[in-house]
Design a protein around this motif. Structure first.
Motif, PDB file in Angstrom:
ATOM      1  N   LEU A  30     -42.266 -12.621  36.840  1.00  0.00           N
ATOM      2  CA  LEU A  30     -43.375 -12.940  35.942  1.00  0.00           C
ATOM      3  C   LEU A  30     -42.883 -13.066  34.505  1.00  0.00           C
ATOM      4  N   GLY A  88     -40.691 -16.314  34.010  1.00  0.00           N
ATOM      5  CA  GLY A  88     -41.437 -17.569  33.978  1.00  0.00           C
ATOM      6  C   GLY A  88     -40.579 -18.729  34.463  1.00  0.00           C
ATOM      7  N   ASN A  89     -40.559 -19.829  33.718  1.00  0.00           N
ATOM      8  CA  ASN A  89     -39.806 -21.020  34.106  1.00  0.00           C
ATOM      9  C   ASN A  89     -38.295 -20.796  34.102  1.00  0.00           C
ATOM     10  N   TYR A 119     -36.750 -18.604  35.564  1.00  0.00           N
ATOM     11  CA  TYR A 119     -36.321 -18.189  36.900  1.00  0.00           C
ATOM     12  C   TYR A 119     -35.768 -19.377  37.688  1.00  0.00           C
ATOM     13  N   THR A 158     -47.385  -8.143  30.073  1.00  0.00           N
ATOM     14  CA  THR A 158     -47.867  -9.084  29.051  1.00  0.00           C
ATOM     15  C   THR A 158     -47.095  -8.924  27.751  1.00  0.00           C
ATOM     16  N   GLN A 193     -43.580 -10.364  28.259  1.00  0.00           N
ATOM     17  CA  GLN A 193     -43.606 -11.822  28.346  1.00  0.00           C
ATOM     18  C   GLN A 193     -43.606 -12.434  26.950  1.00  0.00           C
ATOM     19  N   ASN A 194     -44.453 -11.893  26.087  1.00  0.00           N
ATOM     20  CA  ASN A 194     -44.556 -12.400  24.721  1.00  0.00           C
ATOM     21  C   ASN A 194     -43.308 -12.070  23.905  1.00  0.00           C
ATOM     22  N   SER A 223     -39.978 -13.993  25.306  1.00  0.00           N
ATOM     23  CA  SER A 223     -39.995 -15.454  25.486  1.00  0.00           C
ATOM     24  C   SER A 223     -39.036 -16.138  24.514  1.00  0.00           C
ATOM     25  N   ARG A 237     -35.861 -18.476  25.496  1.00  0.00           N
ATOM     26  CA  ARG A 237     -35.861 -19.873  25.059  1.00  0.00           C
ATOM     27  C   ARG A 237     -34.636 -20.208  24.222  1.00  0.00           C
TER      28      ARG A 237
END
Length: 214
Positions: free
Chosen positions: A76, A79-80, A82, A176, A179-180, A183, A187
């Protein structure tokens, strides 16, 4: 001979179905079992934990981690990222993420100081695949609100097994939040950089006087 073969196949199939049915666990009962194990162990080892809070990591790994969907939670957060990661990168990441979870759960549970606790009563699971189970740590001072920890549980669509995947302490979701928070590093620097950061975070000492962070 053919009849006996059919009977044998039927018995094997029936056994497989029966085993699968028994594999479907009750998350509320599992949460109660896990809480009893953790808090009873913490009570029994209170003197040790006071002098060495990091021992709480061992308790979490033994008594709580078996009930956690580590890879689902970790995926989770990725995200992308993975999809683009190699098998080697994923293995290193999930190992680091598991160690981070142990540290994070241990830090959250360090709020426990011998209080009585209460696990939310069982509810009907019909048609549900995601639930939240609340654990309250009651304060000795009746005027103080109980400390609240919510464990998010998910039912595996393939196996039917329920396991926890997130922890919400003081209203803050770990998944959550991470994730924030992570990220940007995913990236800009990629999964290897996040794996390194997770290893660093997992090595932090447990501080019962600190709020969850990092």
């Amino acid at each position: 001979m053919l009849t006996r073969l059919k009977q044998s196949l039927f018995l094997i199939l029936a056994l497989m179905i029966s085993t699968a049915a028994f594999a479907e666990n009750d998350p509320y009962k599992d949460m109660q079992v896990a809480a009893d194990k953790i808090f009873n162990t913490m009570k029994a080892q209170s003197a040790t934990l006071k002098s060495n809070p990091n021992k709480l990591k061992d308790i979490v790994r033994a008594d709580l981690l078996p009930y956690v969907q580590v890879k689902y939670a970790g995926a989770l957060i990725l995200g992308n990222a993975y999809k683009t990661a190699t098998d080697t990168q994923r293995t290193a990441y999930f190992n680091a993420f598991e160690n981070y979870l142990v540290q994070a759960f241990a830090q959250a549970l360090s709020m426990y100081n011998g209080q009585s606790y209460q696990v939310e009563a069982s509810k009907d699971l019909t048609g549900k695949s995601l639930i939240s189970i609340r654990v309250l740590l009651n304060q000795p001072d009746k005027n103080q609100q109980p400390l609240r920890i919510d464990f998010q549980w998910r039912k595996n669509t393939v196996t039917g097994e329920w396991k926890a995947y997130d922890l919400i302490a003081e209203g803050v979701s770990m998944i959550t939040t991470k994730q924030n928070e992570w990220s940007t590093i995913l990236r800009q620097d990629g999964i290897d950089a996040l794996t390194k950061q997770l290893n660093d975070l997992a090595n932090r000492n447990i501080d019962p006087n600190a709020k969850q962070k990092g």
